[in-house]
Design a protein around this motif. Structure first.
Motif, short mmCIF file in Angstrom:
data_model
loop_
_atom_site.label_atom_id
_atom_site.label_comp_id
_atom_site.label_asym_id
_atom_site.label_seq_id
_atom_site.Cartn_x
_atom_site.Cartn_y
_atom_site.Cartn_z
N ILE A 94 -11.68 -55.21 -22.31
CA ILE A 94 -11.09 -55.43 -23.63
C ILE A 94 -9.82 -54.60 -23.77
O ILE A 94 -9.67 -53.58 -23.11
N VAL A 95 -8.93 -55.08 -24.62
CA VAL A 95 -7.77 -54.29 -25.05
C VAL A 95 -7.88 -54.17 -26.56
O VAL A 95 -7.64 -55.12 -27.30
N SER A 96 -8.31 -53.01 -27.01
CA SER A 96 -8.52 -52.76 -28.43
C SER A 96 -8.36 -51.26 -28.66
O SER A 96 -9.16 -50.47 -28.12
N TYR A 97 -7.34 -50.89 -29.44
CA TYR A 97 -7.13 -49.45 -29.61
C TYR A 97 -6.34 -49.17 -30.89
O TYR A 97 -5.67 -50.03 -31.44
N GLU A 98 -6.48 -47.92 -31.32
CA GLU A 98 -5.65 -47.38 -32.39
C GLU A 98 -5.12 -46.03 -31.92
O GLU A 98 -5.67 -45.43 -30.98
N VAL A 157 -12.67 -45.50 -25.28
CA VAL A 157 -11.60 -46.49 -25.18
C VAL A 157 -11.64 -47.07 -23.77
O VAL A 157 -12.08 -46.40 -22.82
N SER A 158 -11.21 -48.31 -23.62
CA SER A 158 -11.21 -48.93 -22.29
C SER A 158 -9.97 -48.51 -21.50
O SER A 158 -8.90 -48.25 -22.06
N SER A 207 -7.10 -50.70 -22.19
CA SER A 207 -6.34 -50.36 -23.39
C SER A 207 -5.29 -49.30 -23.09
O SER A 207 -4.14 -49.39 -23.57
N ASP A 213 -2.44 -50.80 -21.33
CA ASP A 213 -1.61 -51.55 -22.25
C ASP A 213 -0.65 -50.63 -23.01
O ASP A 213 0.52 -50.98 -23.22
N GLN A 221 -10.71 -46.66 -29.18
CA GLN A 221 -11.12 -47.98 -29.65
C GLN A 221 -11.60 -47.85 -31.10
O GLN A 221 -12.40 -46.97 -31.42
N PRO A 222 -11.11 -48.70 -31.99
CA PRO A 222 -11.55 -48.62 -33.39
C PRO A 222 -13.07 -48.78 -33.52
O PRO A 222 -13.72 -49.45 -32.70
N THR A 249 -15.52 -46.70 -33.12
CA THR A 249 -16.39 -46.06 -32.13
C THR A 249 -16.71 -44.62 -32.52
O THR A 249 -16.99 -43.78 -31.67
#
Length: 213
Positions: free
Chosen positions: A157-161, A174-175, A178, A181, A202-203, A205
């Motif tokens: 996954i690519v999902s982050y803040e 976080v992945s 991510s 990216d 990762q949001p 978490t």
């Protein structure tokens, strides 16, 4: 198009960033690592491999010829020495833009029970050299971005803040995709986040520790 030097090019995040850079950009890549035989070049027209050690200033300086951006994916007990040598070589070569992978907790910025757990896991030989290495980078005159990932997973996954230097860290994990990216976006627009330190998670978490512990 930029010419990018990737230090520690056989690292997991570095390989993911390499793949994304080749598939979504036109940048030229120089892949620097201690054992070149470990790496299989994916695009010979856009990639050059250099075997070398990041504790060798002369080797780093030679690798910096024609380079616009350095992405350092380094890490071991010699990380402070590596930081000193990367800064020295970049100064000598006149290259200013650096993307540096670090770790969460170097500013004691991780709050609550997760912060205490993180210290328990990383204190006593891991966190200290990463903290010292980050200070070397921050004390330089380079246009750096330090990236502080949460605990890393191999999730597809690519999902982050993102949080910044003086913010409390968010989340626990976080992945690697991510983080790759984030690196690619900084390479694509190197004017972003100069002389900043980015916490990446990762949001949603939040918790006392990562889900995989």
């Amino acid at each position: 198009m930029s010419h990018v030097l990737i230090l520690g090019a056989n690292g997991q995040i570095a390989r993911l960033a390499e793949q994304q850079l080749l598939s979504t950009t036109s940048h030229q890549l120089t892949l620097f690592l201690r054992h070149a035989s470990r790496l299989q070049v994916k695009n010979p027209s856009r990639e050059t491999v250099i075997e070398g050690d990041a504790t060798d200033v002369a080797a780093l300086k030679a690798a910096l010829a024609g380079i616009d951006i350095v992405y350092a994916n380094l890490g071991n007990a010699q990380i402070e020495k590596q930081a000193q040598n990367v800064v020295a070589a970049m100064d000598q070569a006149g290259v200013k833009r650096l993307i540096w992978i670090s770790t969460l907790g170097i500013y004691d910025e991780v709050p609550g029970k997760f912060g205490a757990w993180n210290h328990a896991q990383l204190d006593g030989g891991y966190l200290e050299p990463y903290t010292a290495a980050a200070k070397v980078i921050e004390d330089s005159d380079l246009a750096y971005t330090i990236i502080r990932p949460a605990w890393l997973s191999n999730k597809d996954i690519v999902s982050y803040e993102i949080t910044h230097r003086h913010d409390a860290f968010k989340g626990t994990e976080v992945s690697r995709k991510s983080i790759a990216d984030v690196v690619v976006k900084l390479i694509d627009d190197p004017s972003q986040a100069q002389r900043d330190s980015l916490g990446v998670n990762q949001p949603n978490t939040d918790g006392d520790k990562p889900s995989f512990y």
